[in-house]
Design an enzyme around this catalytic site. Structure first.
Site, PDB file in Angstrom:
ATOM      1  N   LYS A  91      23.074   8.186   1.813  1.00  0.00           N
ATOM      2  CA  LYS A  91      24.275   8.096   1.005  1.00  0.00           C
ATOM      3  C   LYS A  91      24.103   7.448  -0.212  1.00  0.00           C
ATOM      4  O   LYS A  91      23.338   6.479  -0.222  1.00  0.00           O
ATOM      5  CB  LYS A  91      25.312   7.289   2.052  1.00  0.00           C
ATOM      6  CG  LYS A  91      25.663   8.307   3.266  1.00  0.00           C
ATOM      7  CD  LYS A  91      26.919   9.024   2.936  1.00  0.00           C
ATOM      8  CE  LYS A  91      26.878   9.898   4.312  1.00  0.00           C
ATOM      9  NZ  LYS A  91      27.730  11.142   4.115  1.00  0.00           N
ATOM     10  N   HIS A 109      11.338   6.505  -2.051  1.00  0.00           N
ATOM     11  CA  HIS A 109      11.224   7.987  -2.106  1.00  0.00           C
ATOM     12  C   HIS A 109       9.986   8.610  -1.908  1.00  0.00           C
ATOM     13  O   HIS A 109       8.871   8.152  -2.166  1.00  0.00           O
ATOM     14  CB  HIS A 109      11.784   8.229  -3.704  1.00  0.00           C
ATOM     15  CG  HIS A 109      12.058   9.640  -3.973  1.00  0.00           C
ATOM     16  ND1 HIS A 109      13.283  10.282  -3.405  1.00  0.00           N
ATOM     17  CD2 HIS A 109      11.474  10.678  -4.449  1.00  0.00           C
ATOM     18  CE1 HIS A 109      13.102  11.448  -3.785  1.00  0.00           C
ATOM     19  NE2 HIS A 109      12.119  11.662  -4.457  1.00  0.00           N
TER      20      HIS A 109
HETATM   21  C1  GRF Z   1      11.145   8.832   4.193  1.00  0.00           C
HETATM   22  O1  GRF Z   1      10.389   9.842   3.645  1.00  0.00           O
HETATM   23  C2  GRF Z   1      12.036   8.204   3.029  1.00  0.00           C
HETATM   24  O2  GRF Z   1      11.151   8.115   1.794  1.00  0.00           O
HETATM   25  C3  GRF Z   1      13.022   9.482   2.798  1.00  0.00           C
HETATM   26  O3  GRF Z   1      13.455   9.319   3.950  1.00  0.00           O
HETATM   27  C4  GRF Z   1      12.580   9.447   5.139  1.00  0.00           C
HETATM   28  C5  GRF Z   1      12.862   8.183   5.838  1.00  0.00           C
HETATM   29  O4  GRF Z   1      12.048   8.261   7.188  1.00  0.00           O
HETATM   30  N1  GRF Z   1      13.819   8.848   1.854  1.00  0.00           N
HETATM   31  P1  GRF Z   1      12.070   7.143   8.199  1.00  0.00           P
HETATM   32  O5  GRF Z   1      13.591   7.214   8.698  1.00  0.00           O
HETATM   33  O6  GRF Z   1      11.794   5.609   7.556  1.00  0.00           O
HETATM   34  O7  GRF Z   1      11.175   7.479   9.109  1.00  0.00           O
END
Ligand code: GRF
Length: 207
Positions: A91, A109
């Site tokens: 969000k 990211h």
């Molecule tokens: C990761 O790839 C992060 O960069 C992205 O969402 C994913 C989250 O993975 N924005 P997790 O929930 O930490 O396993």
């Protein structure tokens, strides 16, 4: 002691990596709360298993965005939050919160920003776009959060090779390994007082 609140929407592997990296207590940081907009988030379940406060807070529980923002701020403040870490938080944060915690919110990211970021660039969409573009490298970025999606000052990046045989899933897996190293490193650098932001640019003193 840097008090870190983690915001996560999904399975929470980045939260887990951060937790594991800080749990020996050797760095000057600890996680004080995990907050999710999604009551089913694996991140909340993990937090409970680590005996950390696991809090479900969603816009849907409040009659107005203002009341949601106030509740989020109250929750962060009640845990003494110094740093907010967005670890797969899906969000956009309320602008007021971004202003209140300026240069105290990190996001991870799964690509090399400023490429492959912005609205709609999340999860598999990122990796699909990278592969489609023919880029030979991808990676992960840890950046400070400002009021635009995936836009704030970049703190750390690291790369992976994109191989011709990669699919969005295999690329996501490789990038995730980088994320799990990069996010703890970023938090440890901040906890050690080694990160300074001057004129919107991040300066890191030697690790
Ligand atoms: C990761 O790839 C992060 O960069 C992205 O969402 C994913 C989250 O993975 N924005 P997790 O929930 O930490 O396993």
């Amino acid at each position: 002691m840097l008090k870190v609140s983690v915001l996560a929407s999904g399975r929470g592997s980045n939260f887990r990596a951060l937790y594991e990296a800080l749990k020996d207590g050797k760095s000057n940081a600890r996680i004080v709360a995990v907050i999710s907009n999604n009551s089913d988030a694996g991140a909340l379940e993990l937090a409970r298993s680590f005996h950390l406060p696991a809090i479900h807070l969603s816009q849907k529980q409040f009659p107005s965005p203002e009341e949601f923002t106030a509740a989020l701020l109250r929750t962060l403040e009640s845990h003494g939050t110094d740093l907010i870490v967005l670890a797969g938080y899906m969000k956009q944060l309320p602008a007021q919160l971004v202003r209140t915690y300026k240069y105290r919110i990190l996001n991870i990211h799964p690509a090399l920003l400023p490429a492959y970021g912005g609205k709609g660039m999340y999860g598999h969409f990122v990796h699909e776009a990278v592969i489609k573009s023919g880029a030979r490298k991808s990676g992960a970025t840890v950046h400070f959060v400002d009021e635009e999606y995936d836009h704030g000052a970049i703190l750390l990046q690291d790369t992976v090779d994109v191989d011709p045989a990669d699919t969005p899933d295999t690329l996501a897996e490789k990038v995730l390994e980088v994320e799990h190293r990069l996010l703890p490193r970023a938090v440890k650098l901040i906890a050690a007082g080694k990160v300074e932001v001057r004129n919107g640019t991040v300066h890191i003193t030697s690790e």
